[in-house]
Every structure is written in structure tokens, then in C-alpha cells.
Write an enzyme that holds these catalytic residues in place. Structure first.
Site: not given
Length: 496
Positions: A77, A233
């Protein structure tokens, strides 16, 4: 079959599942992180694309990929991937663990104090918005050419489909998204001099965004598969582990460490450095505590000792030691929860002539577990509490480490099949959901059918005999950061 591509920090992983969710194959291509200056962390987006091609090529050798029905993505991210008007990369991506933009965070909060409430999260250097302000102030020639901002996995989606898209779970980590509306916020964008024209379209993680372009499909040896928006994720890892409903949670032991809990609504709690983001599935949100150097701490020590991580863990297990007077502060990349300090430093305390490698290894495992306890305490203060946790991530493969975390958190921890491929498995599940949803099936029914918890491999209950040891040691761990903060700042000034 369904393909999930998980773009991590240290590698890109491809996971193929069948229609029953069973993992058929997985392959990985390594990635390199560049640190041109202290606290900086960057990657070349072109290396992600090469890794993607390598992984698909490896999977071709394992399976008949003509049977693939759809493709999903998950990824690290917060990374700022900057493109010009022609879609060309302008500079290396500034990653999630980059700490250069602390000054910009402070300026943005002063300029627009309502932004914290609007975004539901503190301005932290790891997030995307302050990175753009840093580029504007330090690389104005790059900012002048900036036309599009994409997150790492969304750059892969763009290369695959030619479409600029994102999902609300990943976009929530930019500080430009309003997690309640699950869409970009014009006022949050404006404080970094961006508009929605600079941003990709936001989808739910299981929504179809396009198909592989004809050229890419031919180059990869695939059909023009449908591609779903995917997820950040951690949200993808939750989908992979069946952590989809309020009251459920998991811990991820990847490069960073994450303590993740699902909530039925957006529950912001920035004062306790809790991240409050959208989940990858509709009508769900989640809260997180994050420690920036989990498995990375062990990998760093292994490199320093010229050993593998497996060798360190095997030696510790063979030694039989369960206690050590060495204490480790795992702030090798700064820290988020609970300190929000990109300049925090790692430390060993309690070393002597008799200290051996095994004691230091044990201290690292404990130190990461104590940081996860900091996360747990922050989440409890934010009203989030779970009885048991699943584990995912490469570090979760160590049964010894899993038991230490269970002891420190005083929680039942469950290690499940597929825990080492959680985000990739989640990305593949999102592809399955998107393909089935495209056939007109109800998404909630699909989630209940396909996002189940994988089989249990091992359950770890807290060991009561070590309870007082961990409580007393955590009491020493907690004040260590504050008591040495000024000393570390002076040391950094000496070396700058």
C-alpha cells in the site's frame, strides 16, 4: 482457474487457485528496494512489470493457463507511482516505508486540520499524499509533469489493461479517499494540488475493471482475461484467510507487521495511531495497527550475521532457550503504531560478553511481538477486540515465532493452510468473486461461499508458565522508545 498477483516489497508472487479455492501453484520473482538516502525507500515500477512477466512465465511451466477465468491483484500500500500524460513513469516509486515526508505531514495537518477527520487517519510519512507534497517541494520539475498518481498494484493493472483503476481498500491509504463514502474527496486532493482527473476510478475489490489488452495477453501467453480491481495487501490477506466479518482478525508477519480487525462501519481513531480503512469487500471496513519492521528485523539480523533466517531460527530452537535478558526495539524503519515516528531507531539493550546470537535472535522475535502488543492495545482503545487471530505472511511459517506472539498477546493464534500466500490467495479469490459476480450472482452469497477460512494447520494457545516473564519484559519495552528518543535524535544529527 483464477490467478492472483501479489506485489510485495521483496517480491511479486503469483498464486493460482481452482474453483474450490484450492491453491494449485505459486511462483515468486524477487524485487530490490533502493535506499539512496537515510529513511528513503524506493522501487522502480518497471521492475514490477518484469517480475509480473517472469512469474507468469514460471506458472506456464507448472500449469495449463488456458484454463484461467480471471485475474486479481493485491499489493503493497501507499506507494506513490507518478506518471506523465503518456503514462510513462516519472521517477522511482516512493514506498510505504519511506520516511522522508515528516515535515510535509506536519504542514498538511496545519494547513487543513479537518483532513484528519475527513480521511479518518493521521498524516504519516508512509501514506501517499505527503509524498506528493514532498515531490512538489523538492522535485518541482517532476511535479510539473505529473498527470497520474497510481498505487503499486494499480500500476500493474494499468500495464495489464490500459485502464487506470484502484479499489477503495488500497485508496484509503492515500489520505485522499473518504472511507465513509469509499470515493475520492475533492478537498483532500486539493491540499496537494491534485484533482480527480489525476486519480484512477475507484471500484470495490471484486469489481471487474477491464480485460487484458490484446498485446499484453499475447505477450503473456494468456487469453484476454477479465481483471478485477483487487485490494491492498492486508485487505487481500484478510480475504484469503476468510477474515471478512466484524469480530474477526489476523496478524500478518511480512516485511512489516499488521494487526487487522474487521468492523461493520468506518471507525476512525487517529489519536491512537490506528489505521481505519475500507475492506476489499462491499459494506465492510477494517482497523489496523502497523509495526514497520517485522520479518524485516529478522532478515536484517540474518544478513548481518551472514546466515539465513532459517539458520538463525534452527539454532535458536536447538538451543532450547525460552528467556533472555536482551531486549530489542524493532524500529529499523521508524515506527507507526503507536509512535508515528519515521526517525525512530532500532536498539539492542542488555548486551554483554556472554550474549550469543541465539539470545539476540530470541530478543528480535520478542521485540516484534511486543510491537504487535502495542498494536493490540491501540486497537482495544479504539473499541476493537477479537478472541482469536489467524496468522499470515512469511514470518508466520515459524512455529516458534507464532508461539511467542500467542504468549505475548495472550491470544489463541491459528495458523491456516495458505497463510504464507494470504494476499495472493485473496487476490485470486477476488478474481473468482468478480468473474462469478459478472454472471449475475449475488455478491454476499458469493462471499459466504468462497471466502471461507482455510483449514487449520496448528493452534497456539498462550503458555501460562511464561506469562509473568512476558508481562515484566513488556513493561521494560514500553518506555524504552521515549526514554531514548532524544539520544537517538542527537546521534542522527551527528551522522547527518
Amino acid at each position: 482457474m483464477y490467478l492472483g498477483l501479489d506485489l510485495g516489497t521483496s517480491g511479486l508472487k503469483g498464486v493460482v487457485i481452482d474453483a474450490n479455492g484450492r491453491v494449485l501453484a505459486q511462483e515468486t520473482a524477487s524485487l530490490v528496494v533502493d535506499s539512496p538516502n537515510a529513511t528513503w525507500s524506493e522501487q522502480d515500477p518497471l521492475s514490477w512489470w518484469q517480475a509480473c512477466k517472469d512469474v507468469v512465465g514460471q506458472l506456464h511451466q507448472r500449469l495449463d493457463l488456458s484454463k484461467l477465468k480471471a485475474l486479481g491483484l493485491s499489493g503493497q500500500m501507499h506507494g506513490a507511482t507518478l506518471l506523465d500524460a503518456q503514462g510513462q513513469v516519472l521517477r522511482p516509486c516512493i514506498l510505504w516505508n519511506d520516511g522522508r515526508s515528516q515535515v510535509q505531514c506536519e504542514a498538511l495537518m496545519a494547513q487543513f486540520p479537518d483532513g484528519i477527520e475527513r480521511a479518518g487517519n493521521l498524516y504519516m510519512p508512509g501514506f501517499t499524499a505527503p509524498k506528493i507534497r514532498w515531490v512538489q517541494e523538492n522535485e518541482p520539475e517532476i511535479f510539473a509533469k505529473l498527470t497520474h498518481v497510481l498505487l503499486p498494484k494499480d500500476y500493474l493493472a494499468y500495464r495489464l489493461t490500459g485502464i487506470m483503476s484502484s479499489d477503495c481498500s488500497d485508496a484509503a491509504g492515500t489520505l485522499w479517499l473518504n472511507p465513509e463514502t469509499r470515493q475520492w474527496d475533492d478537498d483532500l486532493l486539493a491540499i496537494t494540488e491534485l484533482t480527480q482527473a489525476n486519480m484512477p476510478i475507484i471500484y470495490e475489490g471484486c469489481d471487474l475493471v477491464g480485460t487484458l489488452s490484446e498485446t499484453v495477453a499475447r505477450d503473456l501467453g494468456l487469453a484476454q482475461l477479465p481483471v478485477v480491481a483487487g485490494a491492498g495487501d492486508n485487505a487481500a490477506g484478510a480475504v484469503g484467510m476468510g477474515v471478512t466479518n466484524p469480530g474477526q482478525g489476523f496478524i500478518s508477519l511480512g516485511t512489516s507487521g499488521v494487526y487487522f480487525t474487521v468492523s461493520e462501519s468506518h471507525k476512525a481513531n487517529p489519536q491512537n495511531t490506528v489505521h481505519a480503512f475500507c475492506h476489499a469487500l462491499p459494506n465492510r471496513w477494517h482497523q489496523m495497527g502497523v509495526t514497520l519492521s517485522a520479518a524485516n528485523s529478522l532478515a536484517w539480523f540474518a544478513k548481518l550475521m551472514d546466515k539465513s533466517v532459517v539458520e538463525l531460527l534452527d539454532a535458536l530452537e536447538d538451543s532450547g532457550i525460552k528467556r533472555t535478558n536482551v531486549l530489542f526495539l524493532p524500529y529499523l524503519s521508524g515506527e507507526r503504531t503507536p509512535h508515528n515516528d519515521p526517525f525512530a531507531n532500532g536498539q539492542f539493550v542488555g548486551l554483554s560478553n556472554t550474549t550469543n546470537v541465539e539470545a539476540m535472535t530470541l530478543a528480535i522475535l520478542e521485540g516484534v511481538a511486543f510491537s504487535l502488543l502495542d498494536c493490540q492495545n491501540a486497537l482495544v482503545s479504539a473499541g476493537s477486540f477479537v478472541d482469536e487471530l489467524s496468522l499470515i505472511g512469511g514470518g508466520a511459517r515459524s512455529a516458534m515465532w507464532r508461539q511467542i506472539i500467542a504468549n505475548v498477546l495472550n491470544k489463541r493464534l491459528i495458523y491456516r493452510d495458505g497463510g504464507d500466500v494470504g494476499p495472493g490467495l485473496g487476490a485470486a479469490r477476488l478474481a473468482l468473486l468478480g468473474e462469478q459476480q459478472g454472471q449475475g450472482k449475488d455478491i454476499e452469497s458469493l462471499i459466504a461461499e468462497y471466502c471461507t477460512m482455510p483449514d487449520v494447520l496448528e493452534i497456539h494457545e498462550p503458555e501460562a508458565s511464561l506469562g509473568s516473564y512476558y508481562r515484566n519484559k513488556y513493561a521494560l519495552f514500553q518506555p524504552l522508545y521515549q526514554s531514548t528518543k532524544s539520544l537517538n535524535e542527537k546521534l542522527m544529527q551527528l551522522s547527518s
